[in-house]
Design an enzyme around this catalytic site. Structure first.
Site, PDB file in Angstrom:
ATOM      1  N   HIS A 352      58.279  -1.810   0.828  1.00  0.00           N
ATOM      2  CA  HIS A 352      58.278  -1.674   2.288  1.00  0.00           C
ATOM      3  C   HIS A 352      57.222  -2.507   2.979  1.00  0.00           C
ATOM      4  O   HIS A 352      57.162  -2.504   4.212  1.00  0.00           O
ATOM      5  CB  HIS A 352      58.054  -0.219   2.694  1.00  0.00           C
ATOM      6  CG  HIS A 352      59.272   0.631   2.579  1.00  0.00           C
ATOM      7  ND1 HIS A 352      60.205   0.719   3.582  1.00  0.00           N
ATOM      8  CD2 HIS A 352      59.715   1.413   1.583  1.00  0.00           C
ATOM      9  CE1 HIS A 352      61.175   1.541   3.210  1.00  0.00           C
ATOM     10  NE2 HIS A 352      60.906   1.974   1.991  1.00  0.00           N
ATOM     11  N   LYS A 531      56.101   2.601  18.752  1.00  0.00           N
ATOM     12  CA  LYS A 531      55.983   2.457  17.304  1.00  0.00           C
ATOM     13  C   LYS A 531      54.561   2.832  16.925  1.00  0.00           C
ATOM     14  O   LYS A 531      53.706   3.002  17.805  1.00  0.00           O
ATOM     15  CB  LYS A 531      56.290   1.019  16.861  1.00  0.00           C
ATOM     16  CG  LYS A 531      55.568  -0.038  17.712  1.00  0.00           C
ATOM     17  CD  LYS A 531      55.959  -1.461  17.375  1.00  0.00           C
ATOM     18  CE  LYS A 531      57.329  -1.883  17.810  1.00  0.00           C
ATOM     19  NZ  LYS A 531      58.283  -2.107  16.732  1.00  0.00           N
ATOM     20  N   ARG A 532      54.272   2.968  15.634  1.00  0.00           N
ATOM     21  CA  ARG A 532      52.898   3.226  15.243  1.00  0.00           C
ATOM     22  C   ARG A 532      51.991   2.103  15.773  1.00  0.00           C
ATOM     23  O   ARG A 532      52.422   0.962  15.952  1.00  0.00           O
ATOM     24  CB  ARG A 532      52.788   3.305  13.718  1.00  0.00           C
ATOM     25  CG  ARG A 532      53.245   4.630  13.164  1.00  0.00           C
ATOM     26  CD  ARG A 532      52.411   5.786  13.683  1.00  0.00           C
ATOM     27  NE  ARG A 532      51.112   5.827  13.091  1.00  0.00           N
ATOM     28  CZ  ARG A 532      50.750   6.676  12.136  1.00  0.00           C
ATOM     29  NH1 ARG A 532      51.601   7.589  11.692  1.00  0.00           N
ATOM     30  NH2 ARG A 532      49.535   6.648  11.633  1.00  0.00           N
ATOM     31  N   LYS A 537      51.423  -5.043  14.675  1.00  0.00           N
ATOM     32  CA  LYS A 537      52.495  -4.791  15.642  1.00  0.00           C
ATOM     33  C   LYS A 537      52.129  -5.315  17.043  1.00  0.00           C
ATOM     34  O   LYS A 537      52.975  -5.411  17.919  1.00  0.00           O
ATOM     35  CB  LYS A 537      52.825  -3.306  15.682  1.00  0.00           C
ATOM     36  CG  LYS A 537      53.508  -2.796  14.394  1.00  0.00           C
ATOM     37  CD  LYS A 537      53.769  -1.306  14.467  1.00  0.00           C
ATOM     38  CE  LYS A 537      54.392  -0.715  13.212  1.00  0.00           C
ATOM     39  NZ  LYS A 537      55.852  -0.900  13.118  1.00  0.00           N
ATOM     40  N   THR A 639      62.997  -0.619  12.285  1.00  0.00           N
ATOM     41  CA  THR A 639      64.257   0.054  12.582  1.00  0.00           C
ATOM     42  C   THR A 639      64.307   0.436  14.055  1.00  0.00           C
ATOM     43  O   THR A 639      65.379   0.600  14.621  1.00  0.00           O
ATOM     44  CB  THR A 639      64.448   1.327  11.724  1.00  0.00           C
ATOM     45  OG1 THR A 639      63.246   2.110  11.804  1.00  0.00           O
ATOM     46  CG2 THR A 639      64.741   0.961  10.272  1.00  0.00           C
ATOM     47  N   LYS A 643      67.519   0.458  16.932  1.00  0.00           N
ATOM     48  CA  LYS A 643      67.893   1.541  17.854  1.00  0.00           C
ATOM     49  C   LYS A 643      68.045   0.994  19.270  1.00  0.00           C
ATOM     50  O   LYS A 643      68.963   1.377  20.004  1.00  0.00           O
ATOM     51  CB  LYS A 643      66.829   2.647  17.835  1.00  0.00           C
ATOM     52  CG  LYS A 643      66.617   3.306  16.478  1.00  0.00           C
ATOM     53  CD  LYS A 643      65.326   4.149  16.468  1.00  0.00           C
ATOM     54  CE  LYS A 643      64.899   4.493  15.063  1.00  0.00           C
ATOM     55  NZ  LYS A 643      63.505   4.996  14.985  1.00  0.00           N
TER      56      LYS A 643
HETATM   57  C1  LIG Z   1      62.423   4.484  14.409  1.00  0.00           C
HETATM   58  C2  LIG Z   1      61.110   5.142  14.457  1.00  0.00           C
HETATM   59  C3  LIG Z   1      59.981   4.493  13.966  1.00  0.00           C
HETATM   60  C4  LIG Z   1      60.017   3.076  13.428  1.00  0.00           C
HETATM   61  O1  LIG Z   1      59.812   2.195  14.502  1.00  0.00           O
HETATM   62  P1  LIG Z   1      59.429   0.649  14.274  1.00  0.00           P
HETATM   63  O2  LIG Z   1      59.482   0.081  15.645  1.00  0.00           O
HETATM   64  O3  LIG Z   1      60.489   0.093  13.390  1.00  0.00           O
HETATM   65  O4  LIG Z   1      58.085   0.629  13.677  1.00  0.00           O
HETATM   66  C5  LIG Z   1      58.759   5.134  14.035  1.00  0.00           C
HETATM   67  N1  LIG Z   1      58.656   6.371  14.561  1.00  0.00           N
HETATM   68  C6  LIG Z   1      59.720   7.021  15.049  1.00  0.00           C
HETATM   69  C7  LIG Z   1      59.525   8.379  15.639  1.00  0.00           C
HETATM   70  C8  LIG Z   1      60.979   6.448  15.015  1.00  0.00           C
HETATM   71  O5  LIG Z   1      62.030   7.113  15.497  1.00  0.00           O
END
Ligand SMILES: *Cc1c(COP(=O)(O)O)cnc(C)c1O
Length: 794
Positions: A352, A531-532, A537, A639, A643
């Site tokens: 990952h 995101k985190r 990022k 991911t 979305k």
């Molecule tokens: C989808 C999702 C992530 C992953 O987000 P990235 O932008 O791909 O880092 C992290 N936290 C939550 C709550 C999510 O639904």
């Protein structure tokens, strides 16, 4: 008259209110109502769950065992109701009993048993495996406390508090006190013939808790089995009787620490003994369970790889390699080499991340202390690999440490990256030596997301429009969204699509107003980065651009600016100082900019605290612009990016992770690309003055950094963000400065595109129509074919 299903559901709710909750309707609280509905719905899940179990048992089918330290599943009630096709019935039944359906759904706490993308991927995979009828178990840890709750102090700093989702009863799970295994640690190893006998010096009990995972339309259900740790002898009666009440409970307290908390560190190895114990605890319990189930169906251990596919989600369960060898060799008498080859044929590993700080390494001394037999076996596995491949350079053991990535690679028959770009980088960087020895082993499996939760559930308006346009069936055949393309050419459809987005935005604007007391213009562009928090990022790239934009709007307020609401969401690991500084800065920039009357209508910054799955479901359907701006080469897949595009947001992004594939899918003309490529980033770092040159070349960037340094966002104190700005000026490993101008230019292209609203809608709708490939159903089908060799049961 209620329709039959609503009536039946009403009766089931009333029954559970009385006999499970011990309440009558007149005294039922919201919690009682939610539990009664949950239990009534759970009853409906049980039948398909048993049926699926019987079917895979009778077919003697191979099963997937998905081992993951994290499952970020979020709420379960609405999803289960939707999968069973009972949304309207449940709505009616609950309303008929005098409660608000939405309030009942909102009463459920998020099961936050994960940090971010890795844990959410595991949750999407569970959903897809159940939808596809792939016989599977998810195995993980039943953490008492999921990811910490985030709030912001009055000064804008992140505050963390314990999350306690299990304070109330968890309505979905079945405790299995009779399915429990003793998991040992430490102790000594005695030679006994060719094998060895490990006698641990302490042990805890791993107790199973099962949650059924129902697929689309209830055709199949799998099990998420989470292990809770307990003491073997819960209570020291002698200590109690002698008056030592605290000491009496000590064994229980100690054992329970193993499943007490989810490590909140997203990417770095905690280097903690407890973490290693957690990893062994759930992996060993799962393997024992797997072999027990296998033994009920088959006595020939050489058949194990035909019945068992074990997927290691990252290296956290990497101890599965040596532990399975130990179970086969030490405990069942299989030849060592045969045991290694058998284990390998069962095991596969998903990588990952390439971030060096996130690649787990355990000191040999720690491994020897906690898992002495496993340390011996790791040495033998390494030696066997060396003997078979005399030209190799890579080793599992190096500098007094065990490298879990190398161990996973050597013990897996397939190793996969999670996007096309990431997989190429896995081959050419971290596992380059091993890849040359085993050129067939590394394959790509680009991540995906479940369209049930992320479109059907989260965006009911868009879902209804899609079904009105192309009919149903897209929910488990997402490529059918392509059929929207002819409709997108018509103004009627584009208007309807724009209206869906407008109403989603209006809902979000209302929530922001209520929850945060900030009034936002629902007609402005909703520009979202959730995101985190991590330097790779690059939330700081986004906030720097915001500062620069604010300055230019102030200078020229009547120019043609696209009004924006900039939305952030996300948590930083509590020990990650720089990420927390960025959070602090964003909150203070928001405070200053939102108070500026001159720019008020054109630029607002909002950052609701405690980002989680439920918040993602609320924000993503209302987004116009998706910020996917990581330093190229650092985001393995992402991911969140998927979305957004599925829900009709346009992406501004770098060529990183799955952004590359998303851009190819939706078309380069419907994607705002900026920044250096992964290769260019590496080349750029060769020049130690890259950040200084970038700042010197960009007036805007210079001014934005100087504004932070002047104390504008820190009540005049110029020292507050010194570490952050100094890092940008002198280090800037993540090339924020070098990419700044390109990011600015791309944002101005976004502005220009926004002014042609009908064309924007067309581009957004094309993003939706072309995102079908991003379904995790596609990913799971591919795992089933390329890694697990399992055929679907439905
Ligand atoms: C989808 C999702 C992530 C992953 O987000 P990235 O932008 O791909 O880092 C992290 N936290 C939550 C709550 C999510 O639904």
């Amino acid at each position: 008259m209620l329709p039959m299903t609503a009536n039946a559901l009403r009766d089931a709710i009333l029954k559970h209110l009385e006999y499970s909750q011990g309440k009558d309707l007149a005294n039922a609280s919201l919690y009682d109502m939610r539990m009664a509905l949950t239990l009534a719905i759970r009853d409906k899940v049980v039948e398909p769950w048993f049926r699926a179990n019987r079917a895979s048992y009778q077919a003697q089918s191979k099963r997937v065992y998905y081992l993951s330290m994290e499952f970020l599943i979020g709420r379960l009630l609405e999803d289960a109701v939707m999968n069973l096709g009972l949304t309207e019935a449940a709505h009616e039944a609950v309303a008929g009993l005098g409660h608000n359906f939405r309030d009942v759904l909102d009463d459920e706490p998020d099961a936050a048993l994960g940090n971010g993308g890795l844990g959410r991927l595991a949750a999407c995979f569970l959903d897809s495996m159940s939808t596809l009828g792939c016989p599977a178990y998810g195995y993980g840890i039943r953490y008492e406390h999921g990811l910490f709750r985030q709030s912001f102090g009055p000064d804008g700093r992140q505050l963390e508090s314990a999350e306690d989702w299990l304070r109330q009863r968890h309505g979905w799970e079945f405790a299995r006190p009779d399915t429990a295994f003793q998991i040992g640690f430490g102790g000594i190893v005695a030679e006994s013939g060719r094998a060895a006998v490990w006698t641990p010096d302490n042990a805890v009990l791993a107790k199973a808790y099962d949650t059924p995972v129902i697929g689309w339309q209830g055709k199949w259900a799998n099990t998420l089995r989470l292990w809770g740790a307990e003491a073997i002898d819960a209570f020291d009666l002698d200590a109690f009787n002698s008056g030592d009440f605290t000491g009496a409970a000590a064994p229980e307290a100690l054992a329970r620490t193993i499943s007490r908390v989810l490590y909140p560190d997203d990417t770095t190895d905690q280097g903690k003994e407890l973490r290693l114990k957690q990893e062994f605890f759930f992996t060993a319990a799962s393997l024992r369970d797997i072999l027990r189930r296998f033994a009920r169906e088959c006595s020939d251990l050489s058949q194990l790889p035909n019945r068992v596919a074990i997927q290691m989600n990252d290296t956290h369960p990497a101890i599965a390699g040596p532990e399975l060898v130990r179970l086969l060799h030490d405990e069942r008498g299989m030849e060592f080499e045969t045991a290694v080859d058998t284990a390998r044929a069962c095991l596969a590993y998903t990588n990952h991340t390439l971030l060096p700080e996130a690649l787990e390494r355990w000191p040999e001394a720690l491994m020897t202390r906690v898992l002495p037999r496993h340390m011996q076996l790791i040495e033998r596995i390494d030696a066997l690999h060396a003997q078979r491949h005399p030209t190799r350079q890579a080793t599992i053991l190096e500098g007094g440490e065990v490298k879990m990535g190398e161990l996973s690679f050597v013990m897996a028959h397939k190793v996969n990256g999670v996007s096309a770009l990431h997989t190429e980088l896995v081959k050419s960087t971290v596992f380059n030596d091993l890849h040359r020895l085993h050129p067939e082993r590394i394959i790509n499996q680009t991540n995906g997301i479940t369209p049930r939760r992320w479109l059907k559930g989260a965006n009911p308006r868009l879902s209804a429009l899609i079904t009105d346009t192309i009919g149903s069936g897209w929910e488990d055949d997402l490529e059918r969204l392509r059929d929207l393309e002819p409709a997108i050419a018509t103004p009627e459809f584009r208007d309807a699509f724009a209206q869906v987005k407008a109403r989603n935005k209006s809902d979000l604007a209302q929530w922001i107003g209520q929850d945060m007391g900030i009034k936002v213009n629902p007609d402005a562009m909703f520009d979202v980065q959730i995101k985190r928090f991590h330097e790779y990022k690059r939330q700081h790239l986004n906030i720097l651009e915001i500062i620069a934009l604010w300055q230019e709007i102030r200078e020229n307020p009547t120019a043609n600016w696209a009004p924006r609401v900039k939305i952030f969401g996300g948590k930083a690991a509590p020990g990650y100082v720089m990420a927390k500084e960025i959070i602090h800065l964003i909150n203070n920039v928001a405070r200053v900019i939102n108070a500026d009357k001159l720019t008020r209508d054109l630029l607002t910054v909002v950052y609701p605290p405690n980002y989680n799955v439920t918040m993602a479901e609320r924000l993503i359907p209302a987004a116009d612009l998706s910020e996917q701006i990581s330093t190229a080469g650092k985001e393995a897949s992402g991911t969140g990016n998927m979305k957004f595009s599925l829900n009709g947001a346009l992406t501004i992004g770098t060529l990183d992770g799955a952004n590359v594939e998303i851009r190819e899918l939706v078309g380069a003309e419907n994607f705002f690309l900026f920044g250096m490529t992964a290769d260019e980033v590496v080349a750029c770092r060769q020049d130690p003055a890259h950040m200084a040159k970038a700042i010197a070349r960009s007036q805007r960037l210079t001014r934005a950094i100087e504004l932070i340094e002047s104390g504008t966002f820190s009540h005049g104190d110029p020292s507050t963000y010194r570490d952050l700005t100094q890092n940008l000026r002198t280090h800037d490993y993540f090339t924020v400065c070098a990419d700044f101008d390109s990011f600015w230019d791309a944002q101005r292209q976004v502005d220009q595109a926004w002014f042609d609203r009908d064309n924007w809608t067309r581009m957004a709708a094309l993003n939706t129509a072309r995102s079908g490939w991003l379904s995790s159903d596609r990913t799971i089908k591919s795992y089933m074919q390329d890694i697990w060799s399992i055929a679907p049961m439905i």
